[in-house]
Design a protein around this motif. Structure first.
Motif, mmCIF file in Angstrom:
data_model
loop_
_atom_site.group_PDB
_atom_site.id
_atom_site.type_symbol
_atom_site.label_atom_id
_atom_site.label_comp_id
_atom_site.label_asym_id
_atom_site.label_seq_id
_atom_site.Cartn_x
_atom_site.Cartn_y
_atom_site.Cartn_z
ATOM 1 N N ARG A 85 0.822 -1.196 0.000
ATOM 2 C CA ARG A 85 0.000 0.000 0.000
ATOM 3 C C ARG A 85 0.861 1.253 0.000
ATOM 4 N NH1 ARG A 85 -3.933 -1.702 5.048
ATOM 5 N NH2 ARG A 85 -4.576 -3.767 4.266
ATOM 6 N N ALA A 86 0.422 2.231 -0.778
ATOM 7 C CA ALA A 86 1.024 3.560 -0.773
ATOM 8 C C ALA A 86 -0.092 4.541 -0.439
ATOM 9 C CB ALA A 86 1.637 3.886 -2.126
ATOM 10 N N GLY A 87 -0.115 5.019 0.803
ATOM 11 C CA GLY A 87 -1.228 5.837 1.241
ATOM 12 C C GLY A 87 -2.487 4.992 1.315
ATOM 13 N N LYS A 88 -3.553 5.443 0.645
ATOM 14 C CA LYS A 88 -4.813 4.701 0.616
ATOM 15 C C LYS A 88 -4.905 3.764 -0.583
ATOM 16 C CE LYS A 88 -7.459 8.280 3.040
ATOM 17 N NZ LYS A 88 -8.652 9.172 2.982
ATOM 18 N N ASP A 89 -3.888 3.780 -1.438
ATOM 19 C CA ASP A 89 -3.926 2.959 -2.653
ATOM 20 C C ASP A 89 -3.235 1.623 -2.431
ATOM 21 O OD1 ASP A 89 -5.191 5.029 -4.020
ATOM 22 O OD2 ASP A 89 -3.266 5.963 -4.548
ATOM 23 N N GLU A 90 -3.885 0.567 -2.879
ATOM 24 C CA GLU A 90 -3.274 -0.761 -2.860
ATOM 25 C C GLU A 90 -2.701 -1.029 -4.248
ATOM 26 O OE1 GLU A 90 -5.117 -5.072 -2.825
ATOM 27 O OE2 GLU A 90 -5.170 -4.237 -0.783
ATOM 28 N N LEU A 91 -1.366 -1.165 -4.294
ATOM 29 C CA LEU A 91 -0.692 -1.292 -5.590
ATOM 30 C C LEU A 91 -0.471 -2.747 -5.994
ATOM 31 C CD1 LEU A 91 1.980 1.530 -5.191
ATOM 32 C CD2 LEU A 91 -0.393 1.691 -5.968
ATOM 33 N N GLY A 92 -0.667 -3.666 -5.084
ATOM 34 C CA GLY A 92 -0.484 -5.075 -5.408
ATOM 35 C C GLY A 92 -0.866 -5.941 -4.227
ATOM 36 N N SER A 93 -1.216 -7.192 -4.501
ATOM 37 C CA SER A 93 -1.580 -8.106 -3.427
ATOM 38 C C SER A 93 -1.319 -9.540 -3.866
ATOM 39 C CB SER A 93 -3.047 -7.937 -3.024
ATOM 40 O OG SER A 93 -3.891 -8.273 -4.104
ATOM 41 N N ALA A 94 -1.218 -10.420 -2.902
ATOM 42 C CA ALA A 94 -1.000 -11.844 -3.177
ATOM 43 C C ALA A 94 -1.384 -12.636 -1.938
ATOM 44 C CB ALA A 94 0.445 -12.116 -3.569
ATOM 45 N N THR A 95 -1.607 -13.922 -2.115
ATOM 46 C CA THR A 95 -1.907 -14.808 -0.989
ATOM 47 C C THR A 95 -1.016 -16.039 -1.060
ATOM 48 O OG1 THR A 95 -3.658 -15.950 -2.208
ATOM 49 C CG2 THR A 95 -4.313 -14.070 -0.846
ATOM 50 N N ALA A 96 -0.813 -16.663 0.074
ATOM 51 C CA ALA A 96 -0.049 -17.905 0.143
ATOM 52 C C ALA A 96 -0.870 -18.942 0.895
ATOM 53 C CB ALA A 96 1.292 -17.679 0.842
ATOM 54 N N ARG A 97 -0.935 -20.153 0.371
ATOM 55 C CA ARG A 97 -1.641 -21.239 1.045
ATOM 56 C C ARG A 97 -0.778 -21.763 2.185
ATOM 57 N NH1 ARG A 97 -6.089 -23.321 -1.277
ATOM 58 N NH2 ARG A 97 -5.796 -25.251 -0.090
ATOM 59 N N VAL A 98 -1.413 -22.022 3.317
ATOM 60 C CA VAL A 98 -0.704 -22.564 4.473
ATOM 61 C C VAL A 98 -1.522 -23.695 5.065
ATOM 62 C CG1 VAL A 98 0.586 -20.475 5.066
ATOM 63 C CG2 VAL A 98 -1.733 -20.784 5.943
ATOM 64 N N SER A 99 -0.839 -24.551 5.805
ATOM 65 C CA SER A 99 -1.493 -25.697 6.442
ATOM 66 C C SER A 99 -0.974 -25.815 7.867
ATOM 67 C CB SER A 99 -1.205 -26.983 5.659
ATOM 68 O OG SER A 99 -1.797 -28.108 6.282
ATOM 69 N N GLN A 100 -1.892 -25.783 8.831
ATOM 70 C CA GLN A 100 -1.493 -25.841 10.239
ATOM 71 C C GLN A 100 -1.212 -27.274 10.671
ATOM 72 O OE1 GLN A 100 -3.937 -25.519 14.206
ATOM 73 N NE2 GLN A 100 -3.770 -23.476 13.325
ATOM 74 N N THR A 101 -0.144 -27.447 11.419
ATOM 75 C CA THR A 101 0.194 -28.758 11.965
ATOM 76 C C THR A 101 0.138 -28.687 13.489
ATOM 77 O OG1 THR A 101 2.570 -28.298 12.105
ATOM 78 C CG2 THR A 101 1.746 -29.176 10.025
ATOM 79 N N PRO A 102 -0.379 -29.719 14.146
ATOM 80 C CA PRO A 102 -0.375 -29.723 15.616
ATOM 81 C C PRO A 102 1.042 -29.884 16.157
ATOM 82 C CG PRO A 102 -1.199 -31.804 14.749
ATOM 83 C CD PRO A 102 -1.044 -30.886 13.578
ATOM 84 N N ALA A 103 1.204 -29.556 17.417
ATOM 85 C CA ALA A 103 2.527 -29.631 18.028
ATOM 86 C C ALA A 103 3.076 -31.053 18.051
ATOM 87 C CB ALA A 103 2.467 -29.067 19.453
ATOM 88 N N SER A 104 2.202 -32.055 17.957
ATOM 89 C CA SER A 104 2.646 -33.451 17.985
ATOM 90 C C SER A 104 3.252 -33.901 16.650
ATOM 91 C CB SER A 104 1.481 -34.373 18.354
ATOM 92 O OG SER A 104 0.408 -34.210 17.442
ATOM 93 N N ASP A 105 3.035 -33.151 15.579
ATOM 94 C CA ASP A 105 3.604 -33.510 14.275
ATOM 95 C C ASP A 105 5.075 -33.118 14.201
ATOM 96 O OD1 ASP A 105 1.142 -34.404 13.591
ATOM 97 O OD2 ASP A 105 0.786 -32.986 11.964
ATOM 98 N N LEU A 106 5.793 -33.777 13.301
ATOM 99 C CA LEU A 106 7.189 -33.437 13.029
ATOM 100 C C LEU A 106 7.285 -32.806 11.648
ATOM 101 C CD1 LEU A 106 9.300 -36.499 14.279
ATOM 102 C CD2 LEU A 106 9.222 -34.210 15.271
#
Length: 366
Positions: A85-106
């Protein structure tokens, strides 16, 4: 006109652990005119709101920059959004896929020229969880040690670690000290592997040797080793290190304690003949990783969000007084030091005492 292209890589190949700092590698490229704005990472919260993590970044025309940012998400999410963002203008955007793992996983991070060689690690899973393989590059390793907490084991094979910068090396050492486990692979490509890891390896390689008998490796894995010749890296054993398996006087497996963690060296390369495809390598990994490491409490992120919020709210005086209270207080001060003080001293016919009463009221109200 500004046009900013963004690519995002979050977590370790998309895997992240709840209530831990998630490393987010963001690449920005500007195909338009100069831009002076900020990168914003949007992370959802339990109450439905969004926490924004912000970092100012200047993007001259035609430039390309790569930055690391870090965020903590509350609960399960499948995507992390990033915008510029530059001021109130959004000049670009993107997303990334994520997957949560429990603490018991390696989570195994594999940094290798032939990453498929280490897919066997998916079979080396914990009792109450799953094993997950994250294929990484040198650029994926964050420069902040706190962001490594979600990674359990890092495998490095046939990769030039000399390209790691000073911050990445410091983060690796801090991660090891806090309970991480490093598996470094030697063999013919030992020089590339050891270039940036000399301070943590159990053996500092300096040459290679060819073995025609390495049955000790089969004994360690409770399996029969294949025939053929095996190239192993040789060198000097570092202080605090131990040899776990050797062929004569030549170490095959060595281990070194580093803080709460461990650095492990395979002096051979399981991706090369005669060990390529050898099923016994699973037994090697199982024995190397059989004992769980108890991480110290200070290496974990605080997880109880409700109690943390209550603790903050319990701090006395954290809120500002109401504007009406301020006005009443100032009005009383003006009244006492002015009209009231004058009337009292006039009735007492001692107006010269104002030299005493005025400083007294000032101190009283202060």
């Amino acid at each position: 006109a500004n046009s900013v292209n963004i690519t995002v890589r979050a977590g370790f190949d998309g895997f992240y652990e709840e209530a831990q700092w998630i490393p987010i590698r963001i690449t920005l490229s500007n195909s338009g005119s100069d831009a002076d704005g900020m990168v914003v990472v949007a992370a959802p919260r339990y109450d439905g709101s969004t926490a924004e993590y912000v970092r100012p970044v200047e993007l001259p025309a035609g430039s390309r920059k790569e930055v690391f940012m870090y965020a903590i998400v509350e609960g399960y999410v499948s995507r992390i959004s990033v915008s510029y963002r530059a001021g109130k203008d959004e000049l670009g955007s993107a997303t990334a896929r994520v997957s949560q793992t429990p603490a018991s996983d390696l989570i195994y991070g594999v940094l290798a020229a032939s990453p498929s060689t280490f897919n066997i690690l998916q079979s080396v899973d914990p009792i109450n969880g799953q094993a997950r393989i994250a294929q990484l590059s040198l650029e994926d390793l964050p420069p902040a040690a706190q962001a490594w907490r979600g990674l359990d084991v890092l495998v490095i094979s046939d990769v030039d670690t000399g390209q790691l910068n000073a911050e990445q090396k410091d983060a690796l050492k801090a991660w090891l000290s806090g309970g991480g486990r490093l598996i470094a692979v030697g063999g013919p490509a030992w020089q590339k592997m050891a270039a940036g890891l000399a301070d943590v390896l159990p053996i500092l390689p300096d040459s290679t040797q060819t073995l025609t008998s390495f049955n000790a490796l089969g004994a360690y894995a409770s399996d029969t080793t294949p025939g053929g010749s095996l190239i192993v890296a040789t060198g000097s054993l570092q202080p605090g290190s131990a040899v776990l398996a050797n062929a004569g006087n030549v170490p095959l497996l060595a281990e070194r304690s580093y803080g709460y963690g461990k650095s492990i060296l395979l002096t051979f390369d399981p991706a090369l003949s005669p060990l390529k495809g050898w099923k016994g390598i699973e037994g090697v990994y199982r024995n190397l990783l059989a004992l769980a490491i108890d991480r110290p409490g200070w290496s974990s992120t605080y997880r109880n969000w409700y109690n943390a919020g209550e603790a903050v709210n319990a701090i006395p005086g954290i809120g500002l007084p109401h504007p009406l209270q301020v006005c009443v207080f100032l009005g009383g001060y003006v009244f006492v030091i002015g009209p009231l003080n004058y009337v009292l001293l006039r009735r007492l016919k001692r107006r010269e005492l104002a030299w005493i009463t005025i400083p007294f009221f000032v101190l009283l109200f202060t």
